[in-house]
Design a protein around this motif. Structure first.
Motif, PDB file in Angstrom:
ATOM      1  N   SER A 107       0.846  -1.192   0.000  1.00  0.00           N
ATOM      2  CA  SER A 107       0.000   0.000   0.000  1.00  0.00           C
ATOM      3  C   SER A 107       0.876   1.235   0.000  1.00  0.00           C
ATOM      4  O   SER A 107       2.062   1.178   0.346  1.00  0.00           O
ATOM      5  CB  SER A 107      -0.943   0.021   1.212  1.00  0.00           C
ATOM      6  N   THR A 109       0.383   5.664   0.701  1.00  0.00           N
ATOM      7  CA  THR A 109      -0.443   6.826   1.000  1.00  0.00           C
ATOM      8  C   THR A 109       0.247   8.075   0.486  1.00  0.00           C
ATOM      9  O   THR A 109       1.454   8.257   0.679  1.00  0.00           O
ATOM     10  CB  THR A 109      -0.689   6.958   2.512  1.00  0.00           C
ATOM     11  N   LEU A 114      -5.167   6.862  -0.523  1.00  0.00           N
ATOM     12  CA  LEU A 114      -4.574   5.567  -0.209  1.00  0.00           C
ATOM     13  C   LEU A 114      -4.681   4.668  -1.433  1.00  0.00           C
ATOM     14  O   LEU A 114      -5.767   4.519  -2.011  1.00  0.00           O
ATOM     15  CB  LEU A 114      -5.299   4.919   0.973  1.00  0.00           C
ATOM     16  N   ALA A 120      -8.019  -1.810   2.686  1.00  0.00           N
ATOM     17  CA  ALA A 120      -7.213  -1.033   3.629  1.00  0.00           C
ATOM     18  C   ALA A 120      -7.095  -1.702   4.989  1.00  0.00           C
ATOM     19  O   ALA A 120      -6.189  -1.379   5.751  1.00  0.00           O
ATOM     20  CB  ALA A 120      -7.810   0.362   3.789  1.00  0.00           C
ATOM     21  N   THR A 142      -8.803   3.699   7.417  1.00  0.00           N
ATOM     22  CA  THR A 142      -7.929   4.772   6.954  1.00  0.00           C
ATOM     23  C   THR A 142      -8.565   6.124   7.226  1.00  0.00           C
ATOM     24  O   THR A 142      -9.798   6.240   7.267  1.00  0.00           O
ATOM     25  CB  THR A 142      -7.631   4.639   5.446  1.00  0.00           C
ATOM     26  N   CYS A 144      -7.770   8.569   5.153  1.00  0.00           N
ATOM     27  CA  CYS A 144      -7.799   9.169   3.824  1.00  0.00           C
ATOM     28  C   CYS A 144      -9.238   9.271   3.320  1.00  0.00           C
ATOM     29  O   CYS A 144     -10.064   8.393   3.566  1.00  0.00           O
ATOM     30  CB  CYS A 144      -6.971   8.348   2.842  1.00  0.00           C
ATOM     31  N   THR A 147      -9.756   6.211  -1.257  1.00  0.00           N
ATOM     32  CA  THR A 147      -9.081   4.920  -1.300  1.00  0.00           C
ATOM     33  C   THR A 147      -9.292   4.309  -2.675  1.00  0.00           C
ATOM     34  O   THR A 147     -10.419   4.224  -3.162  1.00  0.00           O
ATOM     35  CB  THR A 147      -9.634   3.964  -0.227  1.00  0.00           C
TER      36      THR A 147
END
Length: 247
Positions: A107, A109, A114, A120, A142, A144, A147
């Motif tokens: 992954s 970011t 993301l 996630a 997350t 974020c 995603t």
């Protein structure tokens, strides 16, 4: 800036080239590749080399379960034909191509985004986002607002409001969707190399970061040539036949 979201390339040179050409025509300035560069298709080396070049030019890349299978060995959960292709793929790659698969992260970011292949909440366990329950679980994992993930080969968009209300829908290709950051969004662009929603055209999506809009795309390609390469490589016939039907 326009960001192309491309996932599940699956060693399909014809589909990947068509997507990259289309993205360039749409004025895309940056690319994010969401994993599964190998598996199913007959051109794993070419696909890896192409992605590596884009990464050297500033693209984002994360790894998928088929990529991990080539490096670590196929998982018991994989179907026999997928396991067969993993073993075949391993024999096709040179050291640099194999090294890329070992080095690509699960992954990444960047800013409020993301990028991950499966989800996630447990990226290394390869669980699918099959509906709202998994999507919300992923969004809860997350902070974020955006995603982007692959793994599911059908295009889908999920969202979660600040009050916890979730929604999802199947997008219409070519139609820009506003995705403002007062909600969380989970984007599944669909597979470039192995679409499975009954439409053989390759999938990808474009995120216009400045305008906060998302546009899903479908790109026809020469699936007959891709299928013929699979047959000539001695890989399972079903992997070739399914390309014509997007199954």
């Amino acid at each position: 800036m326009k960001l192309a979201l491309i996932t599940d390339l699956h060693a399909n040179r014809e589909a990947v080239q068509a997507v990259l050409d289309h993205a360039r025509q749409q004025g895309v300035q940056r690319y994010a590749f969401l994993g599964d560069y190998v598996g199913y298709g007959a051109d794993p080396g070419w696909v890896i080399d192409t992605v590596r070049q884009y990464v050297q030019d500033g693209a984002i890349a994360v790894g998928g379960n088929h990529d991990a299978g080539v490096v670590q060995g196929a998982s018991p959960q994989m179907r026999p034909e997928a396991r067969q292709v993993i073993e075949w793929t391993r024999a096709q790659l040179n050291d640099e191509q194999a090294r890329f698969l070992t080095q690509v992260p699960l992954s990444r970011t960047e800013n409020d985004m993301l990028f991950v292949h499966a989800n996630a909440f447990a990226p290394a366990e390869w669980e699918y986002i099959q509906g709202r329950i998994e999507a919300v679980r992923s969004l809860h994992a997350t902070t974020c607002h955006y995603t982007f993930c692959g793994h599911m080969h059908e295009p889908k968009l999920f969202h979660l409001s600040g009050t916890g209300k979730a929604g999802d829908f199947v997008p219409t290709p070519g139609v820009a969707i506003p995705i403002p950051p007062h909600r969380q969004w989970l984007v599944v662009p669909g597979s470039a190399g192995q679409p499975r929603d009954g439409n053989p055209a390759a999938c990808y999506a474009i995120f216009n970061i400045a305008e906060q809009t998302l546009t899903f795309q479908r790109v026809p390609y020469d699936h007959e040539l891709a299928a013929d390469k699979i047959r000539r490589a001695g890989l399972p016939e079903r992997l070739a036949a399914r390309l014509a039907h997007g199954q």
